[in-house]
Design a protein around this motif. Structure first.
Motif, short mmCIF file in Angstrom:
data_model
loop_
_atom_site.label_atom_id
_atom_site.label_comp_id
_atom_site.label_asym_id
_atom_site.label_seq_id
_atom_site.Cartn_x
_atom_site.Cartn_y
_atom_site.Cartn_z
N TYR A 1 18.10 11.17 -31.70
CA TYR A 1 18.28 11.36 -32.51
C TYR A 1 18.99 10.28 -33.52
CZ TYR A 1 15.70 15.79 -33.93
OH TYR A 1 14.69 16.51 -34.21
N SER A 2 19.95 9.64 -32.46
CA SER A 2 21.08 8.68 -33.18
C SER A 2 20.82 7.39 -32.64
CB SER A 2 22.32 9.21 -32.37
OG SER A 2 22.77 10.55 -32.65
N ARG A 3 19.78 7.14 -32.07
CA ARG A 3 19.34 5.78 -31.81
C ARG A 3 19.00 4.96 -32.68
NH1 ARG A 3 20.34 4.28 -26.78
NH2 ARG A 3 20.27 5.77 -24.96
N GLY A 4 18.71 5.30 -34.03
CA GLY A 4 17.99 4.86 -35.32
C GLY A 4 19.14 3.73 -35.66
N SER A 5 18.67 2.55 -36.02
CA SER A 5 19.73 1.66 -36.34
C SER A 5 20.59 2.07 -37.75
CB SER A 5 19.16 0.18 -36.69
OG SER A 5 18.16 0.67 -38.11
N VAL A 6 21.83 1.40 -37.46
CA VAL A 6 22.83 1.75 -38.67
C VAL A 6 23.29 0.49 -39.03
CG1 VAL A 6 25.09 2.76 -39.04
CG2 VAL A 6 23.72 3.97 -37.56
N SER A 7 23.15 0.25 -40.47
CA SER A 7 23.34 -1.22 -40.94
C SER A 7 24.50 -0.95 -42.33
CB SER A 7 22.15 -1.86 -41.12
OG SER A 7 21.46 -1.32 -42.14
N GLN A 8 24.70 -2.05 -42.72
CA GLN A 8 25.37 -1.99 -44.06
C GLN A 8 24.75 -1.38 -45.07
OE1 GLN A 8 28.78 -3.27 -44.57
NE2 GLN A 8 28.47 -1.87 -46.28
N GLN A 9 23.44 -1.56 -45.03
CA GLN A 9 22.54 -0.99 -46.12
C GLN A 9 22.29 0.49 -45.70
OE1 GLN A 9 21.87 -4.19 -44.66
NE2 GLN A 9 22.88 -5.00 -46.49
N SER A 10 21.96 0.77 -44.71
CA SER A 10 21.36 2.14 -44.24
C SER A 10 22.73 2.49 -43.23
CB SER A 10 20.16 2.03 -43.44
OG SER A 10 19.76 3.24 -42.93
N GLN A 11 23.54 3.43 -43.94
CA GLN A 11 24.57 4.14 -43.18
C GLN A 11 24.38 5.71 -42.92
OE1 GLN A 11 28.33 3.13 -45.31
NE2 GLN A 11 27.82 1.22 -45.47
N ASN A 12 24.35 6.08 -41.86
CA ASN A 12 24.15 7.42 -41.38
C ASN A 12 24.97 7.85 -40.32
OD1 ASN A 12 22.19 7.25 -38.82
ND2 ASN A 12 21.32 5.78 -40.48
N TYR A 13 25.24 8.99 -40.24
CA TYR A 13 26.06 9.54 -38.83
C TYR A 13 25.69 11.02 -38.57
CZ TYR A 13 30.15 9.78 -35.73
OH TYR A 13 31.11 9.68 -34.73
N ASN A 14 25.40 11.34 -37.22
CA ASN A 14 25.03 12.51 -36.68
C ASN A 14 26.31 13.21 -35.97
OD1 ASN A 14 22.03 11.99 -36.73
ND2 ASN A 14 22.68 10.13 -35.90
N ILE A 15 25.91 14.54 -36.14
CA ILE A 15 26.86 15.48 -35.75
C ILE A 15 26.34 16.56 -34.96
CG2 ILE A 15 28.99 17.36 -36.29
CD1 ILE A 15 29.58 15.56 -38.54
N LEU A 16 26.54 16.76 -33.78
CA LEU A 16 25.80 17.77 -32.75
C LEU A 16 26.88 18.91 -32.51
CD1 LEU A 16 23.73 19.06 -31.00
CD2 LEU A 16 24.75 17.63 -28.99
N LEU A 17 26.64 20.20 -32.95
CA LEU A 17 27.42 21.45 -32.88
C LEU A 17 26.94 21.95 -31.87
CD1 LEU A 17 29.47 23.40 -33.81
CD2 LEU A 17 27.94 24.13 -35.56
N ILE A 18 27.67 22.22 -30.56
CA ILE A 18 27.04 23.17 -29.48
C ILE A 18 27.80 24.53 -29.34
CG2 ILE A 18 26.70 23.24 -26.99
CD1 ILE A 18 26.78 20.31 -27.01
N ILE A 19 27.42 25.71 -29.53
CA ILE A 19 28.02 26.88 -29.24
C ILE A 19 27.46 27.59 -28.07
CG2 ILE A 19 28.56 29.06 -30.31
CD1 ILE A 19 27.61 27.85 -33.26
N THR A 20 28.77 27.69 -27.25
CA THR A 20 28.27 28.21 -25.77
C THR A 20 29.41 29.08 -25.46
OG1 THR A 20 28.14 27.19 -23.64
CG2 THR A 20 29.76 26.28 -24.86
N ASP A 21 29.03 29.84 -24.26
CA ASP A 21 29.93 30.97 -23.87
C ASP A 21 30.30 30.53 -22.35
OD1 ASP A 21 27.53 31.54 -21.89
OD2 ASP A 21 28.59 33.36 -21.63
N GLY A 22 29.85 29.39 -21.61
CA GLY A 22 30.05 29.50 -20.28
C GLY A 22 30.61 28.15 -19.86
N VAL A 23 30.47 27.99 -18.31
CA VAL A 23 31.09 26.76 -17.57
C VAL A 23 29.78 25.95 -17.59
CG1 VAL A 23 32.10 26.07 -15.43
CG2 VAL A 23 32.95 28.22 -16.56
#
Length: 617
Positions: free
Chosen positions: A411-433
């Protein structure tokens, strides 16, 4: 007589600098390695605000890490300074791994009213364990970054059988005449002509935004024992050494006052200002107001270690009286992030479950079972899909992160440029090792080059030691080929440590998301991307919502179907997704079509109750 009233939320920002003296030595064969943790009281609980760096083998440390806090005159703001001897450098934030030296409780008003310095004894079980000094200064807003690269030549030799191991320390003058350390370099071993790596520091931290503020630059000879030898020092100001500000002092003599008494003494070396320049600081808010889009992704742990969902002891148990920890974590964190996501469409995945109809184990599957479009609408859509998934899958395992991280990287491999700015945040909720630690580290190192941050919330009471390693606040990660991560992109928080027992969720969200603004800004800066000017908002660009007649003022109208209502079956769509078709009650500006176009979503699988772990006795 005219009266003036100050708004209730009027406050000042204070910068707190910390130092300690004569700390209790808790190490048998060396000195303690102190670190100070700062907490403030919220209700009946202590919530961590941050910590200093660790200083090795030092019983009288002067910390370069400072704290910026809000000072409200009208409030009682209780603070707690806890000093620990750090034993595990890879898990600094886990205080259970360290020896407690002592603590001090006071109010912020106590510190302010004491003037420039507030010195008190720290205690453990009532016994004195040393002293702590807190210096406070009001912060003046300054959005300027200072870039510096320094070297030295012909330093005094301090080691008997070799050359010196010099390191640089910078301190700023306080109003009372004392100095507080703001920067400390790593030592350069065995040289009298060191060239220290370049670094960046905000003008606020360096000189409190005052370019004329006196700076004291000191060079020390590093010793493993912590008893460093003084080589020499000099004083200057940012104005004097920065060419952009008219400065012309590029070579400064390092003076040792004790040696200055000798007739033939000239200096103890020369400090060279190779680079001193300034640049504007761009903040998270600058990028957001300039149109940078935040895209949230979410992944939920469906491994068997959570416990069978129909048992009250399970972390996935849906009680009619209290939400489980997964639901609470989703609400706490996703509700803060979702407003920054312009389309509110959130790719949502699960891992560690056996899926219908064949019981195949998957470590990355869409919670809405729509493999072509795993996005759901809004936080409520995430919750609807999560609950639906519990009725469809068998909890299995193991706890693997690498497949989820692969999807986030995709999802994050899309190009980021001065004109097209985006940022991705992955939230992982887990219980274990984590079971695939090596592959997970490889993926994180690769992702550190992308516009991506990874937030991990640990629920339950499992051993989260590996999560602390992934956090990499103190020890950067290296992949299996030896490649060092480009930047820190992981933030881990144990749910039970930061979630309020009373049900308030602000402390959890605050701790989880604290590093996101800096991670976004540092990524953009590293690629030379500046914030765009705020876009002009026209009347036609404002979203209009049709409010049903009789709706009370201030009440948000519920959608007629789809986004926040999860029906028991999904013959024409999938849980949590925006309904398609002309019956939507939303209109976007002057457009007549619904805000999200219809799509040929495949039919979701029928409920899998006969084999589901949710309903199995």
């Amino acid at each position: 007589m005219a009266q003036s009233f100050a708004p209730r939320d009027t406050y000042s920002k204070l910068e707190l600098s910390i130092s300690c003296t004569n700390l209790k030595d808790l190490d048998h064969f060396s000195k303690s390695d102190p670190c100070v943790f700062l907490q403030h009281q919220v209700g009946r609980e202590w919530v961590r605000l941050g910590r200093t760096e660790v200083i090795d083998n030092n019983l009288s440390p002067k910390f370069s890490t400072t704290f910026v806090v809000e000072y409200h005159f009208e409030d009682i703001q209780n603070l707690q300074f806890c000093v620990y001897d750090v034993d595990d450098k890879r898990r600094v934030d886990d205080v259970s791994k360290h020896d407690f030296i002592g603590s001090l409780e006071c109010t912020l008003a106590d510190i302010v009213s004491a003037g420039q310095e507030y010195t008190r004894t720290i205690r453990a079980q009532g016994k004195p364990r040393g002293k702590i000094t807190i210096q406070s200064e009001e912060v003046q807003d300054s959005k300027m970054l200072v870039h510096m690269q320094l070297s030295a030549s012909k330093l005094d030799k301090k080691d008997l059988f070799g050359k010196s191991d010099p390191f640089l320390e910078i301190a700023k003058a306080q109003e009372g005449g004392s100095f507080s350390v703001v920067y400390r370099s790593q030592p350069i071993m065995k040289t009298l002509n060191p060239r220290w790596p370049s670094f960046e520091i905000s003008s606020q931290k360096l000189c409190s935004g005052d370019l004329e503020r006196t700076l004291k630059l000191t060079v020390w000879d590093w010793n493993r024992s912590g008893n460093h030898d003084f080589i020499g020092s000099c004083t200057t100001s940012l104005t004097d050494i920065c060419p952009e500000r008219g400065g012309q002092r590029y070579n400064l003599e390092l003076i040792n006052p004790e040696k200055k008494r000798k007739k033939k003494y000239t200096n103890s070396g020369t400090l060279v200002m190779n680079t001193v320049r300034t640049s504007p600081i761009y903040t998270f808010l600058d990028y957001i107001t300039g149109g940078c889009d935040i895209s949230l992704m979410l992944a939920v742990d469906f491994t068997a270690s959570n416990g069978k969902p129909y048992l009250p002891s399970s972390l996935h148990f849906n009680s009619p009286y209290q939400e489980n920890e997964y639901v609470q974590a989703i609400r706490s964190v996703a509700s803060v992030l979702a407003p920054y996501d312009s389309d509110q469409m959130i790719p949502t995945f699960g891992f560690g479950a056996r899926l219908p109809p064949n019981g195949e184990v998957s470590h990355c599957f869409p919670l809405n079972f729509n493999w072509q479009n795993p996005q759901v609408y809004g936080v409520q859509g995430v919750l609807d899909s999560y609950r639906y998934t519990l009725s469809q899958v068998d909890l299995f395992g193991p706890t693997n992160f690498s497949s989820i991280l692969d999807k986030a990287i995709e999802y994050s491999r899309g190009s980021v440029s001065q004109q097209s700015q985006n940022y991705n945040i992955l939230l992982i909720i887990t219980d274990g090792v984590i079971s695939d630690m090596s592959r997970t580290v490889d993926r994180i190192v690769a992702a550190s080059k992308l516009p991506l941050s990874v937030v991990i919330v640990g629920v339950g009471a499992a051993d989260f030691s590996n999560m602390e390693i992934l956090d990499a606040d103190d020890v950067p990660l290296r992949d299996s080929s030896g490649q060092l991560m480009s930047r820190d992109i992981v933030q881990f928080v144990p749910f039970r440590q930061f979630h309020s027992k009373s049900g308030a969720d602000f402390s959890l969200a605050r701790e989880v998301l604290a590093e996101i603004p800096e991670q976004l800004a540092s990524f953009m800066k590293a690629r030379g991307i500046k914030p765009n000017p705020p876009p002009l908002r026209t009347r036609d660009s404002v979203t209009s919502v049709i409010v049903p007649p009789g709706t009370p003022i201030g009440t948000a109208p519920p959608p007629l179907a789809g986004p926040s209502v999860a029906p028991p079956f999904y013959p024409s769509g999938t849980p949590g997704q925006v309904p398609a078709g002309p019956t939507s009650q939303y209109s976007m500006g002057t457009q007549s079509q619904p805000p999200y176009p219809s799509a040929p979503y495949p039919t979701a699988p029928q409920p899998y109750h006969q084999n589901s772990s949710l309903y199995r006795p």
